[in-house]
Design a protein around this motif. Structure first.
Motif, PDB file in Angstrom:
ATOM      1  N   PHE C  98       0.829  -1.197   0.000  1.00  0.00           N
ATOM      2  CA  PHE C  98       0.000   0.000   0.000  1.00  0.00           C
ATOM      3  C   PHE C  98       0.868   1.253   0.000  1.00  0.00           C
ATOM      4  O   PHE C  98       0.578   2.238  -0.657  1.00  0.00           O
ATOM      5  N   ARG C  99       1.971   1.177   0.736  1.00  0.00           N
ATOM      6  CA  ARG C  99       2.822   2.349   0.878  1.00  0.00           C
ATOM      7  C   ARG C  99       3.340   2.823  -0.475  1.00  0.00           C
ATOM      8  O   ARG C  99       3.503   4.011  -0.696  1.00  0.00           O
ATOM      9  N   THR C 100       3.582   1.883  -1.374  1.00  0.00           N
ATOM     10  CA  THR C 100       4.093   2.295  -2.684  1.00  0.00           C
ATOM     11  C   THR C 100       3.020   3.001  -3.505  1.00  0.00           C
ATOM     12  O   THR C 100       3.321   3.697  -4.464  1.00  0.00           O
ATOM     13  N   LEU C 101       1.763   2.788  -3.130  1.00  0.00           N
ATOM     14  CA  LEU C 101       0.679   3.445  -3.879  1.00  0.00           C
ATOM     15  C   LEU C 101       0.422   4.861  -3.406  1.00  0.00           C
ATOM     16  O   LEU C 101       0.017   5.722  -4.171  1.00  0.00           O
ATOM     17  N   ARG C 102       0.617   5.072  -2.095  1.00  0.00           N
ATOM     18  CA  ARG C 102       0.317   6.394  -1.550  1.00  0.00           C
ATOM     19  C   ARG C 102       1.353   7.372  -2.057  1.00  0.00           C
ATOM     20  O   ARG C 102       2.531   7.241  -1.776  1.00  0.00           O
ATOM     21  N   GLY C 103       0.876   8.355  -2.779  1.00  0.00           N
ATOM     22  CA  GLY C 103       1.814   9.296  -3.386  1.00  0.00           C
ATOM     23  C   GLY C 103       1.645   9.245  -4.889  1.00  0.00           C
ATOM     24  O   GLY C 103       0.959  10.079  -5.454  1.00  0.00           O
ATOM     25  N   ASN C 118       4.768  18.758   9.100  1.00  0.00           N
ATOM     26  CA  ASN C 118       5.691  18.558  10.208  1.00  0.00           C
ATOM     27  C   ASN C 118       6.322  19.895  10.589  1.00  0.00           C
ATOM     28  O   ASN C 118       6.972  20.531   9.764  1.00  0.00           O
ATOM     29  N   PRO C 119       6.115  20.324  11.832  1.00  0.00           N
ATOM     30  CA  PRO C 119       6.557  21.671  12.209  1.00  0.00           C
ATOM     31  C   PRO C 119       8.073  21.858  12.236  1.00  0.00           C
ATOM     32  O   PRO C 119       8.538  22.988  12.200  1.00  0.00           O
ATOM     33  N   VAL C 120       8.853  20.777  12.301  1.00  0.00           N
ATOM     34  CA  VAL C 120      10.296  20.981  12.439  1.00  0.00           C
ATOM     35  C   VAL C 120      11.062  20.817  11.123  1.00  0.00           C
ATOM     36  O   VAL C 120      12.277  20.929  11.104  1.00  0.00           O
ATOM     37  N   LEU C 121      10.346  20.542  10.031  1.00  0.00           N
ATOM     38  CA  LEU C 121      11.034  20.411   8.746  1.00  0.00           C
ATOM     39  C   LEU C 121      10.659  21.581   7.845  1.00  0.00           C
ATOM     40  O   LEU C 121       9.527  22.069   7.888  1.00  0.00           O
ATOM     41  N   THR C 122      11.595  21.991   7.015  1.00  0.00           N
ATOM     42  CA  THR C 122      11.264  23.067   6.085  1.00  0.00           C
ATOM     43  C   THR C 122      10.298  22.526   5.028  1.00  0.00           C
ATOM     44  O   THR C 122      10.215  21.318   4.791  1.00  0.00           O
ATOM     45  N   LEU C 123       9.588  23.460   4.394  1.00  0.00           N
ATOM     46  CA  LEU C 123       8.612  23.045   3.394  1.00  0.00           C
ATOM     47  C   LEU C 123       9.304  22.327   2.246  1.00  0.00           C
ATOM     48  O   LEU C 123       8.805  21.344   1.715  1.00  0.00           O
ATOM     49  N   GLY C 124      10.484  22.817   1.878  1.00  0.00           N
ATOM     50  CA  GLY C 124      11.218  22.213   0.774  1.00  0.00           C
ATOM     51  C   GLY C 124      11.462  20.730   1.041  1.00  0.00           C
ATOM     52  O   GLY C 124      11.178  19.880   0.186  1.00  0.00           O
ATOM     53  N   VAL C 125      11.946  20.428   2.221  1.00  0.00           N
ATOM     54  CA  VAL C 125      12.230  19.034   2.580  1.00  0.00           C
ATOM     55  C   VAL C 125      10.945  18.212   2.548  1.00  0.00           C
ATOM     56  O   VAL C 125      10.921  17.087   2.041  1.00  0.00           O
ATOM     57  N   GLN C 126       9.863  18.798   3.044  1.00  0.00           N
ATOM     58  CA  GLN C 126       8.623  18.029   3.105  1.00  0.00           C
ATOM     59  C   GLN C 126       8.040  17.740   1.723  1.00  0.00           C
ATOM     60  O   GLN C 126       7.398  16.718   1.523  1.00  0.00           O
ATOM     61  N   PRO C 130       8.791  12.937  -0.604  1.00  0.00           N
ATOM     62  CA  PRO C 130       8.099  11.890  -1.374  1.00  0.00           C
ATOM     63  C   PRO C 130       8.644  11.752  -2.793  1.00  0.00           C
ATOM     64  O   PRO C 130       8.603  10.662  -3.360  1.00  0.00           O
ATOM     65  N   LEU C 131       9.161  12.839  -3.340  1.00  0.00           N
ATOM     66  CA  LEU C 131       9.706  12.775  -4.701  1.00  0.00           C
ATOM     67  C   LEU C 131      10.946  11.888  -4.735  1.00  0.00           C
ATOM     68  O   LEU C 131      11.122  11.074  -5.636  1.00  0.00           O
ATOM     69  N   GLN C 132      11.783  12.065  -3.718  1.00  0.00           N
ATOM     70  CA  GLN C 132      12.994  11.242  -3.658  1.00  0.00           C
ATOM     71  C   GLN C 132      12.629   9.781  -3.402  1.00  0.00           C
ATOM     72  O   GLN C 132      13.206   8.867  -3.952  1.00  0.00           O
ATOM     73  N   LEU C 183       0.183  16.398  -4.481  1.00  0.00           N
ATOM     74  CA  LEU C 183       0.286  16.278  -5.939  1.00  0.00           C
ATOM     75  C   LEU C 183       1.698  15.942  -6.408  1.00  0.00           C
ATOM     76  O   LEU C 183       1.918  15.694  -7.588  1.00  0.00           O
ATOM     77  N   ALA C 184       2.642  15.935  -5.471  1.00  0.00           N
ATOM     78  CA  ALA C 184       4.051  15.828  -5.842  1.00  0.00           C
ATOM     79  C   ALA C 184       4.323  14.665  -6.783  1.00  0.00           C
ATOM     80  O   ALA C 184       5.053  14.796  -7.752  1.00  0.00           O
ATOM     81  N   CYS C 185       3.728  13.502  -6.511  1.00  0.00           N
ATOM     82  CA  CYS C 185       4.040  12.326  -7.319  1.00  0.00           C
ATOM     83  C   CYS C 185       2.978  12.058  -8.370  1.00  0.00           C
ATOM     84  O   CYS C 185       2.811  10.915  -8.799  1.00  0.00           O
ATOM     85  N   ASP C 186       2.247  13.095  -8.754  1.00  0.00           N
ATOM     86  CA  ASP C 186       1.245  12.933  -9.800  1.00  0.00           C
ATOM     87  C   ASP C 186       0.237  11.837  -9.530  1.00  0.00           C
ATOM     88  O   ASP C 186       0.143  10.863 -10.290  1.00  0.00           O
ATOM     89  N   PRO C 187      -0.514  11.928  -8.458  1.00  0.00           N
ATOM     90  CA  PRO C 187      -1.440  10.847  -8.137  1.00  0.00           C
ATOM     91  C   PRO C 187      -2.563  10.755  -9.161  1.00  0.00           C
ATOM     92  O   PRO C 187      -2.882  11.744  -9.832  1.00  0.00           O
TER      93      PRO C 187
END
Lengths: 327, 315, 342
Positions: C98-103, C118-126, C130-132, C183-187
């Motif tokens: 399932f995890r491979t489908l989410r995204g 996540n409040p402690v990560l920058t938006l860029g990282v967040q 998933p793209l990486q 939308l990052a991974c074109d769902p």
């Protein structure tokens, strides 16, 4: 802050509550944030004033400042001819009983460890009123709760709508003159929301209440109010009768608010452009007119000079707007 | 008592008390009752389970031993019977005998007394003083809160054992003196727990509603704040009692608890140390007893506390 | 609804059949979702409307495989997703699969944009993470794509934003970031669970318009879950109205609004305060309250609040039946039927 004149205050002798130049500030870390700055309005006996605006506009803060919870930093709250910001201690506590409040989250407004009848009787006990039991039963019946089955229960045994009924009963027990409703239906489901709105109308008639109704939902406010005041970033933008404000909105912000409501009726492709961007932080509001950063009509003067309240070009009586380019 | 309300069943409410209307269903819950998060949370709150009751049973047993130590049919804990010296368990002494031939079972039962009295008194002192200070700090905030928290931080930063040694040296080694000393040590922790809970209660609108009703500050503290703070504080008390049992035994180990020959669990372990090589049971039996007691206190306290938290969030 | 009732040649992107979910609750087994069936085509938007407790959020989480196993008492039916010409049965997948489908296949936008980030990560990282993870991009590529995404969701100064933290953004901007991440991974399928409920009115509309524009542009299938009929009125192709865990009415949007048949749909529609009504208009409140879903009583769940209810409604549960082209309802005595008012 320059003291502006307040043409929107009416010269009527049935004014129950008058708020003048109200200023409320909060300490946020080291900075002082003006949540409400220089807001003035009045409410006549039996009237319902709807206070609308988006989150952070200070509408709830105004409601609480009227109750002196906490007292405002500046300005006057004149209730039946008396400035209650000057009151303290016993006198203030006594005056507060004539002003009651209901809140957004009915469940958090009820002490989970107490029984419904004790919650409703709280004010009566504090002021040692006679015939407490009868009064509790009367208000419970009035809000549609069965005293027989409900009185001995605790709040967690009721649904959100029922809890809001309990809150309303509690606020009515002391027979207040003014009821301040702070987003009373926004935590409720649509079908329950209608019940509570109808109930508030009934209670208003039955107990001759004057109401301040704070909400973000313009349709809800329209249903319940006689007059409407629109706030943006701690300032009053527009005030007038429901018909004036909804039919002839004069402030660009009011127009945008009305245009953005999702409506059930088939698509109304509106002429009014949608607002761009977000509300600026109240920590550091724009100069001049606070709405200018999102206003489609903004000009140079809007950044320099704060618009004063003036009669609206709608020509309807008691309809005022704070805008350099109203209409 | 926490157990009673913690065990509250979700009493189904009668059909909708709005009279003229037909009603459906029961289980009076918030209208969002079935939202996903609540549904999941309910899983963790369901029942107390056998573990809880086993732990509670053990605690009851210890409490009963402490209460009835003098009338229970056990031997005299102070009577040295030389022939029984270092007897193994399940011989003529059920749980064996110590280096002086005293009956271990009897000493455990009488030692429970000391543990129970000290933990109850110490925790009550901490709860009363620390709890009240914490509630006041949480309600009034401002300078009082800052001053109190500063003092408490200083106390917390002080090595507790050194503080305790000084206190015991100063006020003596009687049961009450030791309870008092440990109790004083608990004030900061309780003040913190009470303050944190008060802070969250004060934000609730029912406190605001009470003020709108014209309630005096005292009335708000007693009627609205206290009943909502006291349960989490009481539940924390059980966990604290577990720690007090250990602190007491540490004192006893250093020979600074209640004076010999009065048996205490810590004292028994200290004494057993000498016989570890040939008769490990002398140290093991009181150690296991203490381990079970502290574990039970923590377990029961934890379950009760999480139950209250669930309840709060459901409201 | 079965295949024969749905005469679409295309293999639907997402097909849900008789999905039933029961959760373990403190007071008993919660019948959260019962017999829910629908299908979603590529490029379509399905609006799911229901009040709290109607099971709409549980259903969305079931589709995403996000219901905790220990809380799930029963999950039946079938959820099939068309992936590259194959049809995957989602309920049979392991958590790992399932995890491979989410995204890349399924993505979800939640109600509260503050807690979804996540409040402690920058938006860029967040956004880049998933793209990486799913697309195997390296860090630089992922960041470049993140920039592109932020631009697409209409965030001003996207470069500066990449280095910011969630608390530095307003609610509306945060929800845009949440959408960018989804939308990052074109769902292929986007589930939006009350995506604008936590937002202000003026921002709400911007975000809804953005979601819809992105959905059209990318030809995604979108499920838009809301309690507000107004939110889906002009946006969804079809609307399913849920009550007490069941779909009670399903129709193309315009048809639903022009001829609603289920009494609940109508009651819900009428109880919403309208701007077009004059002030102090009495609202049509639905009496009573939504039912509890633990040990539900037999019969139609809406019967106790329903003006049309008769004996039969309290005994039998009406099934979702087709009454016209793509219009289904679950009611024995729908609005306009002869027996009503007899």
């Amino acid at each position: 802050m320059s003291e502006t004149s307040n043409p929107q205050l009416r010269a009527r002798d049935d004014i129950v509550l008058k708020v003048e130049h109200l200023v409320v500030t909060f300490d946020v870390g080291r900075e002082l944030v003006q949540a409400v700055s220089d807001v003035s309005f009045d409410i006549a006996r039996g009237e319902t004033l709807g206070l609308v605006g988006e989150s952070g506009c200070g509408k709830s803060t105004v409601g609480r400042a009227i109750m002196q919870l906490p007292p405002p930093k500046g300005g006057k709250v004149i209730f039946k001819g008396q400035d209650i910001t000057q009151l303290e201690g016993e006198a203030l506590r006594k005056t507060r009983t004539a002003l009651q409040m209901i809140f957004q989250d009915p469940i958090s407004s009820l002490n989970p460890r107490r029984r419904v009848k004790d919650i409703i009787a709280e004010g009566l006990q504090i002021w040692e009123r006679p015939n407490q039991r009868a009064r509790v039963e009367e208000v419970m019946e009035a809000v549609g709760l069965d005293p027989e089955t409900a009185a001995d229960r605790r709040p967690h045994q009721f649904s959100g709508g029922q809890c809001q009924r309990i809150c309303i009963a509690r606020s009515l027990a002391l027979d207040p003159d003014v009821l301040i409703c702070d987003e009373p239906v926004s935590a409720l489901d649509v079908s329950v929301q209608a019940q509570i709105l109808n109930l508030l109308e009934d209670m208003k008639a039955r107990y001759q209440l004057t109401m301040v109704f704070v909400a973000h939902n313009l349709a809800v406010v329209k249903h319940i109010s006689d007059r409407v005041a629109v706030m943006y970033l701690g300032k009053l933008c527009e005030i007038g009768s429901v018909d004036a404000v909804y039919q002839h909105p004069s402030h660009p912000y009011t127009q945008a608010l009305l245009a953005s409501i999702p409506e059930l009726e088939t698509s109304q492709e509106d002429a009014i452009p949608l607002l761009q961007g977000d509300i600026p932080s109240p920590m550091n509001p724009p100069s001049g007119c606070r709405f200018r950063t999102r206003c489609p009509k903004a000009q140079a003067i809007c950044a320099q000079q704060e618009p004063a309240m003036q009669a609206s070009p709608s020509g309807i009586g008691d309809h005022f707007v704070a805008c350099h380019f109203p209409g | 008592m926490p157990i009673e309300s913690g065990n509250r069943r979700r009493t189904p409410a009668e059909p909708l008390p709005v009279r003229r209307k037909t009603s459906y269903g029961s289980a009076g819950r918030a209208s969002r009752a079935l939202s996903f998060s609540v549904a999941v949370r309910q899983v963790f709150g369901s029942g107390f389970g056998t573990g809880f009751w086993l732990a509670a049973g053990w605690l009851l047993l210890v409490a009963a031993c402490a209460l009835f130590a003098t009338v229970l049919p056990v031997r005299d804990p102070l009577d040295p019977v030389i022939v029984n010296r270092l007897n193994a368990p399940f011989t003529s002494n059920w749980l064996g005998a110590d280096g002086l031939g005293r009956d271990m079972l009897s000493r455990l039962v009488h030692g429970a007394r000391v543990s129970v009295v000290i933990s109850l008194t110490a925790v009550s002192i901490g709860m009363l003083i620390g709890g009240s200070l914490g509630i006041l700090a949480g309600y009034f905030r401002g300078r009082f809160e800052r001053a109190l928290m500063a003092v408490l931080d200083v106390i917390l930063a002080f090595p507790w054992l050194v503080l305790l040694l000084a206190l015991v040296a100063f006020i003596g080694q009687s049961l009450m003196a030791i309870s008092l000393a440990i109790g004083l040590l608990w004030i900061p922790a309780y003040a913190r727990v009470a303050r944190a809970n008060t802070l969250s209660v004060v934000q609730r609108e029912y406190v605001l509603a009470a003020r709108a009703m014209g309630a005096s500050t005292l009335r708000i503290l007693l009627r609205e704040v206290l009943p909502n703070v006291i349960l989490p504080v009481l539940a924390y008390g059980l966990v604290a009692m577990g720690l007090v049992v250990i602190v007491e035994s540490a004192l006893a180990f250093l020979g600074l608890s209640v004076e010999a020959p009065q048996p205490t669990w810590g004292g028994m372990i200290a004494e057993g140390k000498r016989h570890l090589a040939i008769a490990p049971h002398v140290a093991l039996v009181p150690s296991i007893t203490m381990f079970l007691t502290v574990l039970s206190l923590n377990y029961v306290g934890d379950r009760l506390r999480s139950r209250f938290e669930v309840k709060e969030s459901n409201l | 609804m079965t295949d024969s009732q749905h005469q679409t040649q295309q293999v639907p992107l997402l097909r849900v059949e008789e999905l039933t979910v029961r959760l373990r609750g403190e007071a008993g087994i919660v019948h959260a979702v019962s017999d829910v069936s629908f299908q979603l085509q590529r490029g379509q938007t399905l609006g799911i409307v229901g009040e709290s407790g109607s099971g709409k959020s549980v259903m969305a989480r079931a589709l995403m495989g996000l219901l905790p196993r220990r809380a799930t008492h029963l999950m039946e039916g079938s959820v099939s997703l068309a992936v590259d010409g194959r049809v995957l049965e989602l309920l049979k997948l392991s958590e790992r699969e399932f995890r491979t489908l989410r995204g890349p296949r399924l993505a979800m936008v939640f109600q509260d944009p503050m807690t979804a980030l996540n409040p402690v990560l920058t938006l860029g990282v967040q956004i880049a993470e998933p793209l990486q993870l799913h697309l195997g991009l390296n860090k630089a590529q992922a960041m470049a794509r993140a920039l592109e995404l932020l631009t697409q969701v209409g965030i001003p100064d996207p470069e500066g934003r990449l280095r910011q933290y969630p608390h530095q953004l307003s609610g509306g901007m945060r929800q845009r970031v949440v959408i960018a991440i989804a939308l990052a991974c074109d769902p292929q399928v986007l589930l939006a669970d009350e995506p604008t409920t936590a937002l202000d009115v003026t921002v709400q509309r911007q975000v809804l318009d953005l979601l819809l524009a992105l959905q059209r542009e990318r030809q995604m299938g979108m499920v838009l879950i809301t309690h507000d009929l107004g939110v889906v009125a002009n946006r969804a192709d079809h609307i399913a109205v849920m009550y007490a865990g069941r779909i009670v009415e399903y129709a193309p949007t315009s048809r639903l609004f022009s001829s609603m048949r289920h009494p609940y749909t109508e009651a819900l529609f009428k109880s919403v305060p309208r701007l077009s009504d004059p002030s102090h208009t009495r609202l049509h409140a639905i009496p009573g309250r939504p039912p509890q879903l633990i040990d539900p009583a037999p019969g139609c769940a809406f019967a106790p609040r329903c003006p049309n209810a008769q004996q039969r409604c309290r005994r039998e549960t009406p099934a979702l039946a087709q009454i016209g082209d793509q219009h289904l309802h679950a009611c024995f005595y729908p609005i306009g039927s002869k027996e009503v008012g007899a």
